[in-house]
Structure formats: C-alpha cells, structure tokens
Motif scaffolding. Sequence first.
Motif, PDB file in Angstrom:
ATOM      1  N   ASP A  67      64.024   7.274  81.700  1.00 17.14           N
ATOM      2  CA  ASP A  67      63.177   6.945  80.557  1.00 17.14           C
ATOM      3  C   ASP A  67      63.725   7.606  79.287  1.00 17.14           C
ATOM      4  N   ASP A  68      64.591   6.874  78.580  1.00 21.26           N
ATOM      5  CA  ASP A  68      65.224   7.430  77.389  1.00 21.26           C
ATOM      6  C   ASP A  68      65.637   6.281  76.465  1.00 21.26           C
ATOM      7  N   PRO A  69      65.470   6.453  75.153  1.00 24.81           N
ATOM      8  CA  PRO A  69      65.815   5.353  74.236  1.00 24.81           C
ATOM      9  C   PRO A  69      67.294   4.963  74.271  1.00 24.81           C
ATOM     10  N   ARG A  70      68.142   5.848  74.783  1.00 18.74           N
ATOM     11  CA  ARG A  70      69.569   5.476  74.856  1.00 18.74           C
ATOM     12  C   ARG A  70      69.839   4.435  75.942  1.00 18.74           C
ATOM     13  N   PHE A  71      68.876   4.195  76.831  1.00 15.08           N
ATOM     14  CA  PHE A  71      69.058   3.196  77.886  1.00 15.08           C
ATOM     15  C   PHE A  71      68.919   1.803  77.255  1.00 15.08           C
ATOM     16  N   THR A  72      70.074   1.201  76.947  1.00 15.25           N
ATOM     17  CA  THR A  72      70.068  -0.005  76.120  1.00 15.25           C
ATOM     18  C   THR A  72      69.496  -1.232  76.831  1.00 15.25           C
ATOM     19  N   THR A  73      69.581  -1.281  78.163  1.00 10.52           N
ATOM     20  CA  THR A  73      68.997  -2.424  78.876  1.00 10.52           C
ATOM     21  C   THR A  73      67.503  -2.502  78.579  1.00 10.52           C
ATOM     22  N   GLY A  74      66.847  -1.324  78.597  1.00  4.97           N
ATOM     23  CA  GLY A  74      65.416  -1.278  78.298  1.00  4.97           C
ATOM     24  C   GLY A  74      65.147  -1.730  76.867  1.00  4.97           C
ATOM     25  N   ALA A  75      66.030  -1.321  75.952  1.00 10.14           N
ATOM     26  CA  ALA A  75      65.820  -1.672  74.544  1.00 10.14           C
ATOM     27  C   ALA A  75      65.930  -3.179  74.333  1.00 10.14           C
TER      28      ALA A  75
END
Length: 390
Positions: A67-75
């Motif tokens: 759970d981190d904003p750097r995880f681009t798939t989630g973004a």
Amino acid sequence: MDETRASKFPLGAAVTVAELEAEPYAVLARLREHEPVSWLPALDGWLVTRRDLSVDAMRDAETFTVDDPRFTTGAVIGESMLSLDGPEHERHRKAFATHFRPTMVRERFEENLHVVAAELVDGFAADGRAELRTALAGPMAVDTINRFLGLSNVDPALVLEWYVHISDAIVGLTLGNPVPPKGEQAIADIHERVAATLADGSSELLTTLQADEILRPEELPTAVAVVMFGAIETSEGMTANLLWHLLTHPETLQRVLDDRSLLNAAMEESLRLEPAAGVVDRYATRALEFGGAQIAERDKVTVSLLAANRDPAVFPDPDRFDIDRQNLRQHVTFVQGPHGCLGLHLARLETMAAVGAVLEQLPGLQLDAAASSAPLGLIFRKPPAVVATW
Ligand code: HEM
C-alpha cells in the motif's frame, strides 16, 4: 545516505537494470551470497535474493506493505487487492476466493481449456513451424481470462487492446509521464462493460459478485480489471517458459512425450527456473534491520522471486532444469503470504492444456534454436520467441 549505502553494498551499487533483465543469474547469485539484502541504486530500493528472507518479507505485510503511492498499477487501475493490505485486502480477496478454488476452476473451465488449446494448435499444425508464444501462449492467456470473467460483447482482441493500453500507462507513469488518453479510455471501457454485463446478467461470476455484496458496486470494475491484468502477461509467460524449457532439453521432452504424467513436474520446474513475474515490490512501514541491511521507513523493498527460486540452500545445482527434484514445488513463483496468486490453479490448468495440445498434435517437435531466444525481463520474464518445427 545513498552514498553510504553504495559503499556498504558495493555489489548492489554496480548492478544495472540491463543485467537484471537479460543476464541476471550470475549477478543474483553473487548478491545472494554476499549481500542477500542489497541496496540497488538502479532500482532505487533494496533487493532481497535469499529464499528464506524473501519468504519472511512476503509473509509480513505489516512491515512490508504493497500500500504505497509509488505502486503505479494501483494508480492507473484503482484501489484493489494488489494495492491494499490488512482487513480491506482480505475483504477484496474473499470476494473472489470461491471462484478460484481448484474444484471450481476445474469444473467450469478444464474441458473448455483443452478444446481451445486443441483448436489453436490445429490452426497452425499444417504449417510445420510456428512461433509458439504469439501463436499459442498469448491467445490462450487472453481467451482464458475472458471466459473466466464473462463480460458481454467483449472478445479476446478487445481484452488484449485494453491490456496493452493499461500496461503502457503503468510503464509511462513509472517513468513520470501522465496516463495517456488510450489508457484512460481502456479503464473507462472496462467500467462500461462491467455495468452492461451486470445489467444483462450474462456473467455468472459478476452476477454472483454483485449478489454477495462483499465488494461495493463501485469496486467491481477495478476488481475485474485487476484479475484481467494479473492473468494475461503472466500466464502467457508461464506457458512460453515451459515450452522453452522442454524444447531446449530434448531428453526431458522425450521423457514427457513417453510419459505424460511427467508434464506436471516439468511445469513446476519451469515455474521455479523462470517465474513469469520475476519480482514483487513492497514498502517498509517502519525502520528495521533485515538480512544485514538497515532499512528505513518507506524504503522500497523488491523481492527477487527469480533469485529465491535458485537459492542453492534449498535447490542444489539450482540452475539445472531437473524434473526429478523432490522439492520442485517449493518455488515461490506464486508468492507466499497474504498476496499469494489467486489465479494459480486456473493458470496451471491453462498451461497444462496448452502444452499438452502441442505434445499431442505436433509430432517430431524440435526447437529452431537460431530463431528462438531465452526468457528475459526484469518484471515479466518470457522468451521473446519460441520457434518450433515438427
Ligand atoms: C489465470 C491467471 C491468473 C490470474 C487470474 C491471477 C490473478 C492474481 C491476483 C488477483 C493476484 C492478487 C492477489 C493479491 O494481491 O491478494 C495475483 C497475484 C500474483 N500473481 Fe497471479 N494470476 C494469474 C496467473 C499468474 C501467473 C501465471 C503467475 C506467475 C507465473 C502469477 C504471479 C503472481 C504473483 C507473483 C502475484 C503476487 C503479486 C504481489 O505480491 O505483489 N499469476 N494473481
């Protein structure tokens, strides 16, 4: 801070992304031996290469979260099980759990997977030669997940188009570019198709997910996109890697042809040697000492599944393709801990059907070595071309 790390981890400091993509084994072996948790400036993060440490990290989601904003798939795709931890993650997984059970996928899909694989192979059997990744592994991967989801008025070509646009958006975002219009359109199309399918009631899976109410209505399209996204490149790679290993080991291929019950062990050994997803990323939720490294809060920690699977402490002579290994199922290709791959049973059925059809329908199978090339890639690992003749 990075300079101190570079001086403490000289092997890690020298590693390049190009090496990790194309020639990773020797580099990973050196790291595993001397810097099992090493700082890699090339990845802007830590790399874990020992199997025991990898398993510890993957099982401890409180310390190593996705759970981190750097995880681009989630973004790009939105919040889903891939980007959540804790109770919310459990809720997202629970919604799909029964649908991915071994008995469920076998009953619903196994027969059909064999039919699709046989048809695909039939389509090129008369040619005497084919590039099996794009002619078989790729189409099979798209067809399988398309059937699993059952979106109405969606054919495999459209699924593939979405996949390409979403992948491009994720790669672009990783490089700091905004999501291009085609990426946004693909996500919007998936939302629209999910709504239309729910309205016409044609997908057993979606209708059940809606009725269960484990996921909120607005979470369904993202959940569908994540399952779709998780399935395509990975299962294409899984099938192509097995074909590569069999064709580059003719003696083993002959043994499997003589005794089909060995195909399963060959598949597991191929999964061990070349995990179609080579790494998974986590983010430290607190500062800690781990495998000889001082990890700071929020540092990125990448687990090399490729390195873990070739740890000689668990797999003697680890670079050998050996289908007689007693422990070949101890690979971590499908990840351990809360994020373990949900699609693993379906993916195994799919690869067994695809490769089984090749063995059945293409007598005298041989690799065209000059036209083929070995698996490569940092994140997704697969052979660019597996050209066979028969
Ligand atoms: C039918 C095909 C597949 C489907 C539907 C599927 C689906 C999924 C889903 C939904 C997750 C997320 C689980 C979670 O975060 O709780 C996942 C995780 C994962 N899958 Fe699969 N998968 C498929 C095939 C594969 C294959 C063939 C591989 C590799 C050979 C693979 C490797 C992984 C890995 C490494 C993760 C963990 C990601 C992480 O921890 O960050 N998957 N898969």
